[in-house]
Scaffold this motif. Structure first.
Motif, PDB file in Angstrom:
ATOM      1  N   HIS A   1       0.758  -1.309  -0.107  1.00  0.00           N
ATOM      2  CA  HIS A   1       0.151   0.120   0.304  1.00  0.00           C
ATOM      3  C   HIS A   1       0.856   1.528   0.396  1.00  0.00           C
ATOM      4  O   HIS A   1       1.832   1.526   0.660  1.00  0.00           O
ATOM      5  N   ASN A   2       0.276   2.096  -0.696  1.00  0.00           N
ATOM      6  CA  ASN A   2       1.016   3.104  -1.074  1.00  0.00           C
ATOM      7  C   ASN A   2       0.434   4.610   0.287  1.00  0.00           C
ATOM      8  O   ASN A   2       1.023   5.721   0.723  1.00  0.00           O
ATOM      9  N   GLN A   3      -0.885   4.439   0.576  1.00  0.00           N
ATOM     10  CA  GLN A   3      -1.209   5.386   1.430  1.00  0.00           C
ATOM     11  C   GLN A   3      -2.008   3.947   2.842  1.00  0.00           C
ATOM     12  O   GLN A   3      -2.634   2.761   2.889  1.00  0.00           O
ATOM     13  N   LYS A   4      -2.079   5.334   4.008  1.00  0.00           N
ATOM     14  CA  LYS A   4      -2.724   4.071   4.757  1.00  0.00           C
ATOM     15  C   LYS A   4      -3.280   5.072   6.244  1.00  0.00           C
ATOM     16  O   LYS A   4      -2.740   6.784   6.407  1.00  0.00           O
TER      17      LYS A   4
ATOM     18  N   GLU B   1      -0.383   8.406   6.110  1.00  0.00           N
ATOM     19  CA  GLU B   1       0.644   7.837   5.967  1.00  0.00           C
ATOM     20  C   GLU B   1       0.865   8.156   4.132  1.00  0.00           C
ATOM     21  O   GLU B   1       0.325   6.922   3.478  1.00  0.00           O
ATOM     22  N   GLY B   2       1.179   8.822   3.769  1.00  0.00           N
ATOM     23  CA  GLY B   2       1.742   8.528   1.987  1.00  0.00           C
ATOM     24  C   GLY B   2       1.172  10.281   2.072  1.00  0.00           C
ATOM     25  O   GLY B   2       0.498  11.266   1.611  1.00  0.00           O
ATOM     26  N   GLU B   3       1.310  10.057   0.309  1.00  0.00           N
ATOM     27  CA  GLU B   3       0.818  11.460  -0.875  1.00  0.00           C
ATOM     28  C   GLU B   3      -0.771  11.687  -0.962  1.00  0.00           C
ATOM     29  O   GLU B   3      -1.230  10.293  -0.882  1.00  0.00           O
ATOM     30  N   PRO B   4      -0.885  12.688  -0.810  1.00  0.00           N
ATOM     31  CA  PRO B   4      -2.569  13.028  -0.890  1.00  0.00           C
ATOM     32  C   PRO B   4      -2.579  13.041  -2.678  1.00  0.00           C
ATOM     33  O   PRO B   4      -2.236  11.963  -2.940  1.00  0.00           O
TER      34      PRO B   4
ATOM     35  N   ASP C   1      -4.150   1.615  -2.756  1.00  0.00           N
ATOM     36  CA  ASP C   1      -2.940   1.649  -3.236  1.00  0.00           C
ATOM     37  C   ASP C   1      -3.360   2.155  -4.271  1.00  0.00           C
ATOM     38  O   ASP C   1      -3.846   1.665  -5.413  1.00  0.00           O
ATOM     39  N   SER C   2      -3.392   3.390  -4.896  1.00  0.00           N
ATOM     40  CA  SER C   2      -3.745   4.260  -6.008  1.00  0.00           C
ATOM     41  C   SER C   2      -5.009   4.064  -5.363  1.00  0.00           C
ATOM     42  O   SER C   2      -6.359   3.376  -5.167  1.00  0.00           O
ATOM     43  N   SER C   3      -6.316   4.767  -6.825  1.00  0.00           N
ATOM     44  CA  SER C   3      -6.717   4.556  -6.710  1.00  0.00           C
ATOM     45  C   SER C   3      -7.602   3.995  -7.504  1.00  0.00           C
ATOM     46  O   SER C   3      -8.681   4.309  -8.213  1.00  0.00           O
ATOM     47  N   LYS C   4      -7.343   2.850  -8.021  1.00  0.00           N
ATOM     48  CA  LYS C   4      -7.774   1.597  -8.617  1.00  0.00           C
ATOM     49  C   LYS C   4      -7.515   0.694  -8.695  1.00  0.00           C
ATOM     50  O   LYS C   4      -7.954  -0.217  -8.845  1.00  0.00           O
TER      51      LYS C   4
END
Length: 366
Positions: A251-254, A310-313, A340-343
């Protein structure tokens, strides 16, 4: 056939068995309940060609016999009787006589000889699950079962597996995934798929969640014994979906959120959503908050919820219904949500442990 039975006991059994009775069927007998009277007891059976339910209750029998009576009519009559006991008899023309206090009903029955043979099996593997565990794990996954049979019947079922003392329930409908697991004392090995609708009916019978539920799994059948009710249903044949490959490996964001707070936000947002399958909720996440918004023919709504990202907007579209149902199945106050991205699928997990995991596929934003 002649017997006398306690009204409340009989009505309770008829009410529970009626949930299994077929509402639309080519067999009129399947719209009824098969009643068999023999010395000291009566046996009631309901069957819908996929699931059968049986219950034995004490009765004072004067003459043995069998008859099939409409479940709806039987239930309606017994709900309105006001005496403590009821006498039921049937003649050789299958006319059923029901008498209680001063009320007497004569209703047509059906020949028990025409009632389809109910499923039975003798050999199988035994499994014991605590009623509370069976109830919570079913409630925590059954909402993600596909409601309508399509090209893959397995999607209409819950995959139940037991390995090395780890009991796991999994449901997936192509848009979301629900997993619940827990440790149990049983060291057996099981892996089967049971229709979600049938398992929901089974857990409705659980009155004492502290009791263990005896389960027997055969080749194509499964049976449950709950409070004297014997339930047998057909398992779904086929190989379950390889759901592991649908779960993002990283995952890239949390974010960490309060379950109650997000449910409250979604409840307000959903006021303007008439079709949760085609109308996404736009979620814009940055370092300080999530902005929830939605625009429909009814109107527009916008709400902000403070959170540490946590991670990029980024932004993502989600189904308010799917997210709500997943969060409502969680007993914890707080959860972590991974992106993990919008997809890719959105994963909801506990802060500690792996008792559950929910994944929701994103929706396309316009």
């Amino acid at each position: 056939m002649i017997f006398t039975v306690e009204r409340n006991v009989f009505l309770d059994a008829v009410t529970k068995l009626s949930r299994v009775v077929s509402s639309k069927t080519a067999y009129p007998e399947l719209e009824g309940i098969l009643i068999s009277a023999e010395q000291g007891k009566i046996t009631l059976i309901a069957y819908n060609l996929e699931m059968s339910m049986q219950k034995e209750i004490y009765a004072r029998t004067e003459e043995d016999g069998d008859i099939v009576i409409s479940a709806r009519i039987l239930s309606d009559i017994f709900k309105r009787l006001n005496g403590p006991t009821v006498q039921i008899s049937a003649d050789d023309k299958n006319i059923c006589h029901i008498s209680c206090s001063s009320a007497v009903f004569d209703i047509p029955g059906m020949d028990a000889m025409n009632y389809p043979e109910t499923p039975t099996f003798a050999d199988g593997k035994d499994l014991l699950i605590k009623g509370e565990t069976l109830y919570e794990m079913t409630e925590g996954t059954s909402f993600a079962v596909a409601p309508i049979e399509g090209t893959r019947p397995v999607l209409m079922g819950i995959n139940i597996s037991l390995s090395n003392g780890n009991l796991k329930f999994v449901a997936i409908d192509g848009y979301r995934l629900a997993i619940r697991q827990t440790k149990v004392d049983d060291k057996g090995e099981f892996n089967f798929i049971i229709p979600g609708t049938m398992l929901n009916e089974v857990i409705r019978l659980i009155s004492d969640k502290e009791k263990e539920v005896p389960i027997c799994v055969g080749g194509k059948m499964i049976s449950f014994d709950i409070d004297g009710y014997k339930i047998i249903c057909r398992l779904i044949e086929g190989e379950f979906v390889n759901y592991q490959r649908t779960i993002p490996a990283s995952h890239n964001q949390k974010i960490v959120v309060m379950v109650r707070d997000i449910l409250s936000v979604l409840d307000r947002i959903s006021l303007l959503i008439s079709d949760s399958f085609s109308t996404p909720v736009r979620c814009i996440l940055n370092e300080e908050h999530i902005n929830f918004s939605c625009s429909t023919a009814v109107g527009k709504v916008n709400e902000t919820y403070e959170v540490d990202l946590e991670g990029e907007p980024f932004e993502i579209g989600l189904s308010s219904r799917y997210l709500t149902e997943a969060l409502k199945a969680i007993e914890d106050d707080m959860v972590q949500i991974k992106f993990d991205s919008s997809k890719q699928g959105v994963v909801i997990e506990p802060l500690n442990g792996d008792d559950y995991m929910y994944m929701i596929m994103p929706m396309r934003l316009k």
